[in-house]
Design a protein around this motif. Structure first.
Motif, PDB file in Angstrom:
ATOM      1  N   ILE A 116       0.945  -1.147  -0.224  1.00  0.00           N
ATOM      2  CA  ILE A 116       0.067  -0.110   0.083  1.00  0.00           C
ATOM      3  C   ILE A 116       0.978   1.444  -0.009  1.00  0.00           C
ATOM      4  O   ILE A 116       0.313   2.504  -0.893  1.00  0.00           O
ATOM      5  N   PHE A 135      -0.465  -5.390  -6.490  1.00  0.00           N
ATOM      6  CA  PHE A 135      -1.197  -4.607  -5.241  1.00  0.00           C
ATOM      7  C   PHE A 135      -2.130  -5.548  -4.575  1.00  0.00           C
ATOM      8  O   PHE A 135      -2.001  -5.776  -3.583  1.00  0.00           O
ATOM      9  N   ILE A 136      -3.083  -6.159  -5.453  1.00  0.00           N
ATOM     10  CA  ILE A 136      -4.068  -6.985  -4.970  1.00  0.00           C
ATOM     11  C   ILE A 136      -3.654  -8.381  -4.464  1.00  0.00           C
ATOM     12  O   ILE A 136      -4.374  -9.153  -3.787  1.00  0.00           O
ATOM     13  N   THR A 137      -2.746  -8.964  -5.410  1.00  0.00           N
ATOM     14  CA  THR A 137      -2.387 -10.336  -4.813  1.00  0.00           C
ATOM     15  C   THR A 137      -1.262 -10.418  -3.941  1.00  0.00           C
ATOM     16  O   THR A 137      -1.040 -11.567  -3.270  1.00  0.00           O
ATOM     17  N   TYR A 139      -1.004  -7.437  -1.146  1.00  0.00           N
ATOM     18  CA  TYR A 139      -1.157  -6.771  -0.066  1.00  0.00           C
ATOM     19  C   TYR A 139      -2.092  -7.105   1.058  1.00  0.00           C
ATOM     20  O   TYR A 139      -1.670  -7.233   2.094  1.00  0.00           O
ATOM     21  N   PRO A 140      -3.345  -7.640   0.601  1.00  0.00           N
ATOM     22  CA  PRO A 140      -4.256  -7.877   1.571  1.00  0.00           C
ATOM     23  C   PRO A 140      -3.684  -8.933   2.825  1.00  0.00           C
ATOM     24  O   PRO A 140      -3.077 -10.031   2.267  1.00  0.00           O
ATOM     25  N   CYS A 141      -3.865  -8.747   4.088  1.00  0.00           N
ATOM     26  CA  CYS A 141      -3.074  -9.476   5.059  1.00  0.00           C
ATOM     27  C   CYS A 141      -3.062 -10.907   5.031  1.00  0.00           C
ATOM     28  O   CYS A 141      -2.271 -11.706   5.502  1.00  0.00           O
TER      29      CYS A 141
ATOM     30  N   MET B 107     -11.593  -8.245   4.894  1.00  0.00           N
ATOM     31  CA  MET B 107     -10.457  -8.241   4.023  1.00  0.00           C
ATOM     32  C   MET B 107      -9.411  -7.138   4.548  1.00  0.00           C
ATOM     33  O   MET B 107      -8.129  -7.352   4.133  1.00  0.00           O
ATOM     34  N   PHE B 108      -9.904  -5.961   4.165  1.00  0.00           N
ATOM     35  CA  PHE B 108      -9.026  -4.792   4.187  1.00  0.00           C
ATOM     36  C   PHE B 108      -8.919  -4.147   5.483  1.00  0.00           C
ATOM     37  O   PHE B 108      -7.989  -2.929   5.571  1.00  0.00           O
ATOM     38  N   ILE B 139      -5.840  -2.855  11.022  1.00  0.00           N
ATOM     39  CA  ILE B 139      -6.841  -3.650  10.670  1.00  0.00           C
ATOM     40  C   ILE B 139      -8.072  -4.146  11.523  1.00  0.00           C
ATOM     41  O   ILE B 139      -9.360  -4.047  11.222  1.00  0.00           O
ATOM     42  N   GLY B 200      -7.385  -1.848  -7.207  1.00  0.00           N
ATOM     43  CA  GLY B 200      -6.354  -2.917  -7.161  1.00  0.00           C
ATOM     44  C   GLY B 200      -6.954  -4.081  -7.679  1.00  0.00           C
ATOM     45  O   GLY B 200      -6.386  -5.143  -8.790  1.00  0.00           O
ATOM     46  N   ASP B 399      -7.746 -16.338  -2.579  1.00  0.00           N
ATOM     47  CA  ASP B 399      -6.404 -16.804  -2.524  1.00  0.00           C
ATOM     48  C   ASP B 399      -6.428 -18.206  -1.770  1.00  0.00           C
ATOM     49  O   ASP B 399      -5.147 -18.408  -1.226  1.00  0.00           O
TER      50      ASP B 399
END
Lengths: 408, 410
Positions: A116, A135-137, A139-141, B107-108, B139, B200, B399
């Protein structure tokens, strides 16, 4: 509170600003080594503070082999490295377990903040066209736990627990419950965070970063030092550990989790939530304050945290509080965010195994409001049968984990 | 000892209504929360569709205190909590007497707050970063803010498993109740719609792309090209069965089992359906029921080209040839992909469906591709057979995360 099965710790892996892997880390810890220095990962010249606790010379390719190291973020790399170290420490043969019943639970504050931050760099430079699919593949935790599972081929329950600076304890607690309910046969649980500009900026703006030295519980303490790190613990049932002849560091006695419901960044003035978490952990473990031999403090080094934490320990333990050694390894490691309580859980496991307690470094002058035994400046030989690991976080979230000697 | 998990209240903030009844009625009518995306920032993107809330008024749900310190995600979660607490009969007074927990899936958190905080420091200098915003960059900020607003002093946790987060949070909370850690927990999920996540997903080519003849964020449909990004917050009150009865709560449903699995091969583009099937089987084993007892399915499918089919393959495998007799729907055909909220919104609507005996249809679904497994995909609202009591909620992340939850009517 009854558990169906006793859960034990059989493997420890950590990457910290003072050392990687059990022995290097432990020797640095009892030797009082500092991992704190000027921030290298970004320019702090327009900040009023400059100290950070970064991991130097990390080589992800030494640990990450199934996934491409350059295709994942630093928190994932650190988490994978810690996981590999923990598995090797546990001498667990992955061919002998059901990988579909092996899971991963990782705590974090920020996940993979670098992605980010790069997004924001592009944004402010008017170059959003440079934002790609990474970024999307990346970044998300949730990808951090996923990458650990992907690297190791684990197909069991895999999740991130994002409860900020208490997240490591939360992750270990969840993993214990999954194991005792029979929903997994091996869990890697811990925490990971990489050095973040966003986190650094925030703590700097709050005036919470120590300008020169991190000295938890000292009268002149001026703040914490943001850091990075990862630790993973291999958890399994005691029955399974004994059956495979594993070395057992300790068992997880129980945990207490609570929320202050008071303020986002400041702890409750009387430590109410922290007291409830400690009491719940004692109760769940079936022990009394007299049984606790060591407390690993949250001990960030900010004036407020250390004062309120001391109040909470005294309220929970009464006069016994003065007899229990308490130390903050953050005096050496800095505050490794979501990794902190996982690293500190590993510290507790090692104090139980080795009968030695790491010091609170840089402690020189007693604060009348912090008058407990903080094990100042020198490690101490001390038999530890029961250790309590405390961690607190933004959002008013509190956690206490009890680790204790495992009786055969 | 395992305790039973009662659902005693539900709260939802969605593009199709702010109560479970309103939402269910809109879904059964075939209303859609999707619309053409507004705003200059979104020009130049291929996807032209979104499911953001057009009329969210936090003040309606959150009164008596200043809202300034809560960001959008925090407000949505606190508002959903207001509704779920009221719906389950918890008052300020009873909340002061007992420690109620909160487990949120997301998610974010708020990637918008995080990004804005960082950008301001970049442009104006770190001394101008906002301390108020910093508190919301963690988060777990929304869970913390909602706990402060409503005085929720129990276990407060935030779970992140991508689009499976909400269901993972419900599973975690159900375990806390079952194994005696907590007697009452609000659980569910939330994610906001924002520029950062939209950009994104667009760059990763996961969103539905506009074509001459329309945009097809239609689950299972042969024309699907991706999903429509949306937002929602949804929370359910889970309580230990006897404690719920003792306080005279109305019990609207029960969580009877859940299962989770991960596909470690996802970066090699295979094994997805296997993990989804394992999660569902784990849920049936956990509930001690057979897949044949499942009366209806709320699927995760959102219009994604690969994952929708993986889910269908998994359902077919689990139902062992009987899949063509079990009605399957996807409410994401109308709500879009609400990420961390999605599983919790599905759970809420499935409880409504089981109590009302009608399952919403999958809006817009026409033909499926030739090799899509043979399932009873509902194109119209479906009347459920009398006695239908057990429903499956399914969530699949982008994922490799798979999560399944079994709910029962009471």
């Amino acid at each position: 509170m009854s558990r169906q099965a006793t859960i034990v710790v059989t493997g420890l892996g950590m990457l910290t600003p003072i050392g990687t892997g059990r022995e290097q880390f432990w020797n640095a810890l009892v030797g009082g080594r500092s991992g704190i220095g000027p921030v290298k990962s970004f320019d702090t010249s327009n900040y009023s503070v400059h100290l950070g606790a970064e991991i130097q010379d990390f080589q992800p390719q030494n640990y990450v082999s199934e996934l491409a190291p350059e295709s994942i973020g630093r928190s994932s790399q650190l988490a994978i490295a810690a996981a590999r170290l923990a598995l090797s420490d546990a001498s667990l043969d992955l061919n002998k377990i059901d990988l579909e019943r092996a899971g991963v639970c990782v705590g974090t504050t920020s996940g993979e903040p670098h992605f980010i931050e790069r997004f924001d760099d592009h944004y402010v430079q008017g170059n959003l066209a440079n934002v790609g699919e990474e970024f999307i593949t990346r970044y998300p935790c949730h990808v951090v736990a996923g990458h650990v599972a992907g690297e190791l081929g684990f197909g069991g329950e895999t999740m991130m627990i994002a409860t900020a600076c208490a997240a490591g304890n939360y992750a270990i607690a969840r993993a214990c419950d999954l194991l005792s309910a029979g929903k997994a046969e091996a869990m890697l649980a811990g925490g990971a965070d990489s050095f973040s500009r966003i986190t650094y900026t925030g703590f700097a703006r709050l005036g919470a970063i120590a300008p020169e030295v991190c000295q938890p519980f000292d009268r002149k303490r001026k703040g914490m030092v943001p850091g990075e790190g990862a630790a993973m613990l291999l958890l399994e049932t005691k029955e399974q550990a004994i059956a495979r002849g594993a070395r057992i560091y300790c068992e997880i006695g129980g945990y207490g989790l609570s929320c202050d419901a008071h303020h986002m960044t400041a702890a409750h003035p009387e430590g109410q939530g922290a007291v409830r978490a400690m009491r719940m952990a004692l109760e769940q473990s079936g022990i009394t304050p007299e049984d606790v031999d060591y407390i690993s403090a949250h001990g960030t080094g900010t004036p407020t945290n250390d004062r309120l934490e001391t109040i909470a320990v005294k309220r929970t333990f009464g006069s016994q509080a003065y007899k229990i050694p308490i130390s903050s390894v953050k005096s050496m490691l800095g505050h490794t965010m979501g990794a902190a309580s996982a690293i500190e859980a590993a510290v507790c496991a090692l104090t139980i195994e080795r009968g030695e307690i790491p010091p609170t470094m840089n402690w020189h002058e007693q604060d009348p409001e912090c008058d407990l035994d903080y094990v100042p400046n020198v490690a101490r030989q001390h038999k530890v049968r029961v250790a309590m690991n405390n961690a607190y976080a933004f959002g008013g979230t509190n956690s206490s984990l009890v680790l204790r000697e495992c009786m055969a | 000892m395992k305790r039973r998990v009662a659902i005693t209240g539900m709260g939802v903030i969605s593009s199709l209504g702010n109560s479970s009844a309103e939402l269910h009625s809109a879904l059964c009518k075939g209303d859609t929360g999707l619309h053409k995306i507004e705003g200059e920032a979104f020009h130049g993107f291929q996807c032209r569709q979104s499911g953001n809330l057009l009329s969210f008024q936090p003040e309606t749900f959150l009164q008596g205190k200043p809202l300034r310190s809560l960001d959008r995600t925090g407000r949505m979660v606190a508002a959903a909590a207001t509704l779920a607490l009221a719906n389950s009969g918890w008052s300020r007074e009873t909340l002061s007497q007992r420690d109620v927990g909160l487990v949120l899936g997301t998610m974010f958190g708020s990637v918008h707050t995080i990004s804005e905080f960082d950008r301001r420091a970049l442009v104006e200098g770190p001394a101008y970063a906002s301390p108020l915003d910093f508190a919301n960059t963690v988060i777990n900020a929304a869970a913390g803010q909602a706990a402060i607003w409503h005085n929720l002093r129990g276990i407060n946790s935030t779970i992140a498993c991508g689009a499976a987060s909400g269901l993972a949070a419900l599973s975690y909370a159900a375990d806390l109740v079952r194994y005696g850690r907590q007697t009452a927990v609000l659980a569910g999920g939330a994610d906001e719609f924002c520029f950062e996540s939209f950009c994104g997903f667009e760059r990763a080519r996961l969103l539905c792309a506009a074509a001459d003849d329309g945009e097809f964020a239609i689950p299972f449909d042969a024309r699907r090209t991706g999903f429509a990004l949306a937002e929602a917050a949804a929370l359910l009150m889970l309580e230990e069965w006897e404690a719920a009865q003792a306080r005279g709560a109305r019990i609207m449903g029960e969580i009877v089992g859940h299962g989770s699995a991960y596909n470690p091969m996802r970066r090699r583009q295979n094994g997805g359906s296997n993990a989804i099937a394992r999660a569902i089987r784990a849920a049936t084993e956990d509930a001690e029921v057979s897949p044949a007892e499942i009366a209806c399915v709320s699927a995760s499918a959102n219009g994604s080209t690969v994952i929708d089919k993986e889910e269908a393959v998994a359902l077919k495998a689990v139902f062992n040839g009987k899949g063509s007799q079990i009605p399957v729907t996807s409410i994401k055909s109308m709500l879009g992909e609400t990420l961390g909220a999605s599983g919790a919104v599905q759970a809420i609507d499935l409880i409504e469906s089981l109590s009302n005996g009608v399952l919403p249809g999958c809006l817009g679904l026409d033909k499926t591709e030739a090799d899509m497994p043979d399932l009873d995909l509902c194109r119209e609202p479906r009347k459920l057979q009398a006695g239908c009591g057990l429903g499956l909620v399914n969530s699949v992340g982008f994922d490799g995360h798979a999560c399944a939850l079994l709910v029962a009517r009471t």
